[in-house]
Design an enzyme around this catalytic site. Structure first.
Site, mmCIF file in Angstrom:
data_model
loop_
_atom_site.group_PDB
_atom_site.id
_atom_site.type_symbol
_atom_site.label_atom_id
_atom_site.label_comp_id
_atom_site.label_asym_id
_atom_site.label_seq_id
_atom_site.Cartn_x
_atom_site.Cartn_y
_atom_site.Cartn_z
ATOM 1 N N CYS A 382 -71.120 -23.947 -8.754
ATOM 2 C CA CYS A 382 -70.599 -22.663 -8.283
ATOM 3 C C CYS A 382 -69.173 -22.798 -7.732
ATOM 4 O O CYS A 382 -68.234 -22.853 -8.499
ATOM 5 C CB CYS A 382 -71.555 -22.027 -7.287
ATOM 6 S SG CYS A 382 -71.355 -20.229 -7.268
ATOM 7 N N HIS A 508 -76.440 -22.013 -10.457
ATOM 8 C CA HIS A 508 -77.060 -23.026 -9.610
ATOM 9 C C HIS A 508 -78.293 -23.602 -10.298
ATOM 10 O O HIS A 508 -79.387 -23.055 -10.148
ATOM 11 C CB HIS A 508 -77.521 -22.400 -8.290
ATOM 12 C CG HIS A 508 -76.404 -21.882 -7.448
ATOM 13 N ND1 HIS A 508 -75.970 -22.540 -6.333
ATOM 14 C CD2 HIS A 508 -75.642 -20.767 -7.554
ATOM 15 C CE1 HIS A 508 -74.985 -21.849 -5.783
ATOM 16 N NE2 HIS A 508 -74.766 -20.772 -6.500
ATOM 17 N N GLU A 510 -79.957 -26.077 -9.498
ATOM 18 C CA GLU A 510 -80.922 -26.657 -8.538
ATOM 19 C C GLU A 510 -82.102 -25.738 -8.249
ATOM 20 O O GLU A 510 -83.181 -26.219 -7.912
ATOM 21 C CB GLU A 510 -80.228 -27.048 -7.227
ATOM 22 C CG GLU A 510 -79.666 -25.906 -6.379
ATOM 23 C CD GLU A 510 -78.259 -25.481 -6.790
ATOM 24 O OE1 GLU A 510 -77.802 -25.909 -7.865
ATOM 25 O OE2 GLU A 510 -77.624 -24.711 -6.052
HETATM 26 N N1 GLN Z 1 -67.388 -18.343 -3.044
HETATM 27 C C1 GLN Z 1 -67.585 -18.355 -4.442
HETATM 28 C C2 GLN Z 1 -67.909 -16.970 -4.987
HETATM 29 O O1 GLN Z 1 -68.301 -16.112 -4.263
HETATM 30 C C3 GLN Z 1 -68.652 -19.339 -4.831
HETATM 31 C C4 GLN Z 1 -70.012 -18.962 -4.346
HETATM 32 C C5 GLN Z 1 -70.981 -20.108 -4.366
HETATM 33 O O2 GLN Z 1 -70.591 -21.266 -4.381
HETATM 34 N N2 GLN Z 1 -72.276 -19.794 -4.318
HETATM 35 O O3 GLN Z 1 -67.790 -16.738 -6.163
#
Ligand code: GLN
Length: 541
Positions: A382, A508, A510
């Site tokens: 992410c 994600h 995970e």
């Molecule tokens: N801050 C980033 C976004 O909002 C990544 C979010 C995250 O890592 N879950 O896109």
């Protein structure tokens, strides 16, 4: 007829109620009973989405886009379930629903009260999960500790459920800490006795008590717990410290807990089959190799902030008989002194997790650059994906000061920008791009090798994404986007074909990783770390 098991906690929070709850589910599952789990969180937040991981641990994301308590992650991992938003009930959610009904006029004329209106709403929510899930048993874990003010309506609701569902269909499990005194080495059951008394004062007599203790409780402690808890000694179990959390169902079952529960709920005797689970635990406990991974993050002080990522790495490790040793490194350490980044040379892999806001991002970018330039296996998740794009734009494409508009709204090269549908959104709760979305995988890429499929579904939680204006420049310079959303306009996976293993995803992985079915990107990363360490020319997935 569905049966209900309720799990409460005493003495302290964080005594491992979530693991005991998941373990009860496992003991039932290995006897071929179908289970689901509801987590009750007595905080006033509507969901966990607006909470800082520093305070409360990671926010777990379900397929349907629920932003939930991290215990749902334990249930999903232990029980291989895909839970829904409905499986997490909070005070905020319950009150919101009751107040909406009141405003609509559903209770017209009546005074709306905690009992029965709020308690009815709670019971309804638990029963709705039961109705929609086609299971034999619904486990409900009440978060917090017995005696908390905010937990009272929930305890009252579960107390009423015994009356309404019947004795043979309900079971109360109380999990409480038994400390061992430093000086005398004595096991002290008094705090547990008090918490059982508190529970009884509310009207709940536990059927089972699980003592959480560093060691197996001795016969004297067991006798006291049974005596003062008013239960037979055969209804007292102990969750003692074990090397791996995945052993907990095994040690509780060995003590006869699975059998006790089945008898008490009137289930006929069924054979348990723990074989698959035991194989996995064996792989965790008896690794042949070890890899050292640097997790460069910003919530590094609280391990719970990254719990699903930790577990996904361990699942990947189990699949290649490798112990994972993770060191948490505060990204800001590199910003304070750029020479510090050299410590990363001692690691087999560099991992940059999710994150929000500017703090620590420059340090993470330095870690990514180090991984890219030194051929060290890298996985970014992410924010880790977005920062890898920024790093590549700055140092390979020569777009100096490239950034995300989340970090620098005035960057001349906003390679990461707010998603169009996010513009104008002011409400913070449940407004990110959430939950499972389809991803199309590009053939002949590492992603394709790892996922073995052209189409996958992965869970998301973000507001920003790769800015398409810079796509050509990034691609021209060698960055491969090997996964995209269905219309091809959203970059989901990146990789560098000439690197030993440089891989990152906007989603994600995970959240879908399971003990015996590690998530492909985590498995790929761990295997690459291992193969690099073993001196292989390229990773052998
Ligand atoms: N801050 C980033 C976004 O909002 C990544 C979010 C995250 O890592 N879950 O896109």
């Amino acid at each position: 007829m569905v049966k209900y098991i309720f799990v409460t906690g005493g003495v302290l929070s964080s005594v491992g109620k979530g693991i005991v709850t998941s373990s009860i589910g496992k003991m039932l599952q290995v006897r071929c009973f179908k289970v689901t789990v509801v987590k009750i969180d007595p905080y006033v937040n509507v969901d966990a989405g607006t909470m800082n991981p520093y305070m409360h641990g990671e926010v777990y994301v379900t397929d349907d886009g629920g932003e939930t308590d991290l215990d749902l992650g334990w249930y999903e991992r232990f029980l291989d379930l895909n839970l829904k938003k409905e499986n997490n009930v909070t005070t905020g959610l319950v009150y919101k629903a009751v107040i909406e009904k009141e405003r609509r006029g559903d209770f017209l004329g009546r005074c709306v009260q905690i009992v029965p209106h709020v308690t009815n709403e709670i019971k309804n929510r638990i029963r709705t999960v039961a109705r929609l899930s086609d299971v034999d048993v619904v486990l409900t874990e009440v978060g917090g500790t017995v005696g908390d003010i905010e937990g009272l309506p929930f305890l009252e609701a579960i107390r009423q459920m015994r009356l309404e569902e019947g004795y043979e269909n309900t079971l109360y499990v109380h999990v409480a800490l038994v400390p061992i005194l430093d000086v005398t080495k004595e096991m002290k059951t008094k705090p547990l006795q008090h918490s059982v008394n508190e529970l009884r004062r509310i009207g709940i007599q536990p059927d089972i008590i699980v003592a959480r203790c560093t060691k197996m409780i001795d016969s004297e402690a067991l006798r006291k717990i049974a005596l003062f808890g008013t239960i037979p000694e055969t209804a007292v179990f102990c969750s003692y410290n074990v090397e791996s959390i995945y052993q907990v169902p095994l040690i509780l079952d060995e003590q006869g807990m699975g059998e006790f529960i089945c008898k008490r709920l009137g289930f006929s005797e069924r054979k348990s089959d723990f074989n698959g689970w035991k194989n996995f635990v064996d792989a965790i406990l008896n690794p042949e190799h070890e890899v050292k991974i640097a997790l460069v993050g910003k919530y590094a002080e609280l391990a719970d902030s990254y719990v699903s990522m930790n577990e996904a790495l361990r699942h990947g490790g189990a699949a290649c008989k490798t112990r994972i040793s993770i060191e948490y490194i505060e990204a800001e350490k590199f910003e304070k002194n750029p020479k510090n980044v050299e410590i990363l040379r001692d690691f087999d892999g560099i991992f940059v997790p999710y994150g929000f806001g500017p703090r620590g991002t420059e340090g993470k970018i330095m870690a990514i650059k180090f991984a890219r330039e030194n051929g060290i296996p890298f996985l970014g998740i992410c924010y880790g994906f977005q920062l890898a794009v920024i790093e590549f734009a700055r140092h390979v494409c020569d777009l100096k000061e490239a950034n995300s508009t989340e970090i620098n709204p005035n960057s001349p090269y906003p390679v990461i920008d707010l998603m169009p549908e996010q513009r104008g959104i002011e409400y913070k709760g449940a407004t990110m791009r959430l939950g499972a979305h389809k991803i199309i995988i590009k053939p002949n890429t590492i992603a394709h090798v790892l996922y073995k499929s052209r189409e996958i579904y992965e869970r998301h939680r973000h507001r920003f994404e790769v800015n398409l204006e810079f796509l050509q420049t990034l691609k021209k310079n060698g960055l491969v986007f090997s996964g995209k959303n269905a219309d091809g306009r959203r970059m989901e996976i990146l990789e560098l074909p000439d690197h030993f293993f440089f891989f990152a995803s906007q989603f994600h992985g995970e959240f879908k990783s399971r003990p015996r079915r590690p998530d492909p990107e985590y498995y790929g990363f761990v295997k690459a770390c291992l193969d690099k360490k073993l001196g292989k020319f390229k990773p052998e997935f």
